[in-house]
Scaffold this active site. Structure first.
Site, PDB file in Angstrom:
ATOM      1  N   CYS A 172     -30.636 -19.829  14.396  1.00 54.09           N
ATOM      2  CA  CYS A 172     -32.049 -20.124  14.134  1.00 54.09           C
ATOM      3  C   CYS A 172     -32.256 -21.466  13.443  1.00 54.09           C
ATOM      4  O   CYS A 172     -33.100 -22.266  13.858  1.00 54.09           O
ATOM      5  CB  CYS A 172     -32.703 -18.991  13.345  1.00 54.09           C
ATOM      6  SG  CYS A 172     -32.114 -18.737  11.667  1.00 54.09           S
ATOM      7  N   HIS A 207     -34.218 -16.052   8.135  1.00 52.01           N
ATOM      8  CA  HIS A 207     -34.440 -16.329   9.558  1.00 52.01           C
ATOM      9  C   HIS A 207     -35.654 -17.243   9.696  1.00 52.01           C
ATOM     10  O   HIS A 207     -36.612 -17.134   8.924  1.00 52.01           O
ATOM     11  CB  HIS A 207     -34.668 -15.023  10.328  1.00 52.01           C
ATOM     12  CG  HIS A 207     -34.746 -15.200  11.812  1.00 52.01           C
ATOM     13  ND1 HIS A 207     -33.688 -15.668  12.571  1.00 52.01           N
ATOM     14  CD2 HIS A 207     -35.763 -14.984  12.683  1.00 52.01           C
ATOM     15  CE1 HIS A 207     -34.054 -15.723  13.846  1.00 52.01           C
ATOM     16  NE2 HIS A 207     -35.312 -15.314  13.936  1.00 52.01           N
ATOM     17  N   ASN A 253     -37.489 -18.340  18.662  1.00 52.17           N
ATOM     18  CA  ASN A 253     -36.412 -18.203  17.682  1.00 52.17           C
ATOM     19  C   ASN A 253     -35.088 -17.928  18.369  1.00 52.17           C
ATOM     20  O   ASN A 253     -35.045 -17.641  19.559  1.00 52.17           O
ATOM     21  CB  ASN A 253     -36.770 -17.136  16.652  1.00 52.17           C
ATOM     22  CG  ASN A 253     -36.830 -15.723  17.194  1.00 52.17           C
ATOM     23  OD1 ASN A 253     -36.228 -14.830  16.639  1.00 52.17           O
ATOM     24  ND2 ASN A 253     -37.575 -15.476  18.259  1.00 52.17           N
TER      25      ASN A 253
END
Length: 160
Positions: free
Chosen positions: A66, A118, A130
């Protein structure tokens, strides 16, 4: 040209036609202007859909995680340097509210029982791109998805 690439090109052209300096998001109550840099980030990130996930990955050829995806897209599409882990990237940006979200902003989540574990790139209409380890591919998810909604933490802006 594959069907996937044709679709991505058409979507990119559509997004580019909707943006521009002084443009306003349709249906936006606050009339927040759309950013050219944000649109560039979104268009570039759409080209990474289905790229393989790789922990610590920093380029599409090797795979992306990510934070590697965000760093790569921001550098390539906007000439902006953001680096480090998702938590490091969160510390570098300007905090904004969820109501102020614009395409190209970053959305952060607590997915590993620690803050800012994240990150994804907001693309508009409640969606973000993502690189999750689950299913191992860069993909589009929704902010209102029960998994992400329960783990949402913050939004950061890095331009404009």
């Amino acid at each position: 040209m594959t069907i996937r690439n044709l679709f991505i090109c058409c979507l990119a052209l559509l997004l580019a036609a909707c943006g521009g300096t002084g443009s306003v998001r349709p249906g936006s109550e606050d009339n927040t202007p759309i950013s050219d840099k944000g649109n560039d980030i979104v268009i570039y990130s759409l080209g990474l859909i289905d790229t393989n996930y790789r922990f610590g990955g920093k380029n599409p050829e090797a795979g992306l995680d990510c934070s590697g995806m965000v760093s790569y897209v921001y550098r390539q599409a906007a000439g902006l340097k953001v680096s480090g882990s998702a938590a490091d990237i969160a510390r570098q940006g300007r905090a904004i509210t969820k109501a102020e979200l614009r395409p190209g902003d970053l959305v952060f989540f607590n997915t590993m029982h620690r803050a800012f574990s994240h990150v994804g790139i907001y693309i508009g209409d409640g969606r973000f791109i993502n690189a999750p380890s689950t299913n191992g591919k860069v993909r589009i998810d929704r902010l209102d998805n029960s998994y992400y909604a329960a783990r949402f933490e913050a939004v950061r802006r890095y331009f404009d």
